[in-house]
Structure formats: structure tokens, C-alpha cells
Design an enzyme around this catalytic site. Structure first.
Site, short mmCIF file in Angstrom:
data_model
loop_
_atom_site.label_atom_id
_atom_site.label_comp_id
_atom_site.label_asym_id
_atom_site.label_seq_id
_atom_site.Cartn_x
_atom_site.Cartn_y
_atom_site.Cartn_z
CB CYS A 80 -1.00 -0.03 1.15
SG CYS A 80 -2.36 1.16 0.93
CG HIS A 185 -4.25 -3.21 2.75
ND1 HIS A 185 -3.31 -2.79 3.66
CD2 HIS A 185 -4.83 -2.08 2.25
CE1 HIS A 185 -3.31 -1.47 3.72
NE2 HIS A 185 -4.22 -1.02 2.88
CD GLU A 187 -2.41 -6.00 5.32
OE1 GLU A 187 -2.57 -4.81 5.64
OE2 GLU A 187 -1.87 -6.37 4.24
#
Length: 203
Positions: A80, A185, A187
């Protein structure tokens, strides 16, 4: 061991949890000495470009990160804002970036009646544009979670390995030698993010 850079600009719990879920050993690092010992690095980030660069410099991490990427050639993944900071700079501030990718970040701009709001938040499909080990096993319809107002524009199209679309096509994933970047992202991207981080752990 994957060293996740903690420079005070984001909550890193979800990144560490996802890395551990895919079986990767990971630790937070916040000093030049720790980065100097790193064998693999993730540079995450949220918020403003200028604040992120200032935080790296204030903590003495800016040049150690450049050395690890350019001289020691360890794998480095920017996530990001972390991806945007790999470039030369951003419209979001005058501070120069790490300069590891020949690119600049620009703000999304849409006509008032376009229906597209800034920031771009939500799930988008990736389109493969080049070869990258992070994409192993991710052929087909892969989608990731995005949250960003700026997007990277690369000088060399060969550095772009995946794109996505929000009003227009934009760079979603870059690679230049041992330096990687993802605008999304991983995650927060469920099984697709798990697969990508597993691939990074295996580089």
C-alpha cells in the site's frame, strides 16, 4: 525470517497474523541495526506519503532500507503506502521516496458525475501484466482488498506485473529485480493474500 518494518504509522497485527498463518517466521523491526540483519523485508504503510517518509527518516531507517535493497539485494516488499514509498515521489508531498522503482504516485481524479469516489476502497480483480514469483498459483480471477487515494505510475512498463481497474486501469503490483510492491492489502485479502505472502516467504 521476514522483518516487518515498524515505523509508527500503522497497526501491524494483521500482517504478522497472516504471515504466521501461512507458516512464515516474522518479527517487527524498528531500528537500523535490525534492518541491517534482515534477510527479507516487508515495508507496510497507511496514510500520507510525506508522513511515511518523514517517519522513516526520523527513525534512521531510510538509508538502511535502500542499502538492503540496492547493495545487499534482499527481497523487499512494499505494501500500500509502502509500495508508493518505493518510488521517486508522490503528488501527496514534496519528500523524495526511496527511489527503488522508477515511478511516481498520482491522485485518482474523476469527473464529479463519474460515480467514482476517492479513496478507492473495496475488492478489485487483478490483471496479470508480467511475470513475478509473488503470482505463483494465482492465475485466473484473483481479487484483493484496496484502500488508497493515490496510485503508482511507472516509467518502465516492464516493472508493472499486475494492474486493476477503478475508473481506469492503474498499477496494482510492481517488481524490479529484488524489489516488489503491491498497492492492495494482502493481509486483508483472505486466501489470495495468504497465497501471495506464502510466495514472498518462499523467495
Amino acid at each position: 525470517m521476514i522483518s516487518v518494518v515498524d515505523y509508527g504509522v500503522c497497526n501491524l497485527g494483521s500482517m504478522l497474523n497472516m504471515l504466521r498463518k501461512v507458516g512464515a517466521r516474522a518479527e517487527l523491526v524498528s531500528s537500523a541495526e535490525e534492518i541491517g540483519r534482515a534477510g527479507k523485508i516487508i515495508l507496510p504503510g497507511v496514510g500520507a506519503f510525506g508522513n511515511g517518509i518523514a517517519a522513516l527518516r526520523e527513525r534512521g531507517l531510510f538509508e538502511p532500507l535502500r542499502k538492503k535493497a540496492l547493495q545487499d539485494r534482499v527481497p523487499l516488499l512494499g505494501v500500500c503506502l509502502g509500495m508508493q514509498m518505493l518510488g521517486r515521489g508522490s503528488e501527496e508531498g514534496g519528500a523524495p521516496g526511496l527511489g527503488l522503482i522508477e515511478a511516481d504516485s498520482r491522485r485518482f481524479r474523476f469527473a464529479p458525475d463519474s460515480g467514482h469516489k476517492v479513496p478507492h476502497m473495496g475488492w478489485s480483480l487483478l490483471a496479470k501484466r508480467g511475470e513475478c514469483p509473488l503470482q505463483d498459483g494465482l492465475d485466473g480471477a484473483t481479487r484483493f482488498y484496496f484502500c488508497h487515494s493515490y496510485h503508482m505510475v511507472c516509467s518502465d512498463p516492464a516493472d508493472v506485473v499486475a494492474s486493476a481497474s477503478y475508473g481506469h486501469e492503474f498499477v496494482a503490483m510492481v517488481r524490479h529485480d529484488n524489489v516488489y510492491g503491491v498497492q492492495f492489502h494482502p493481509e486483508k485479502s483472505h486466501r489470495f493474500g495468504m497465497a501471495l505472502l506464502h510466495n514472498f516467504a518462499g523467495i
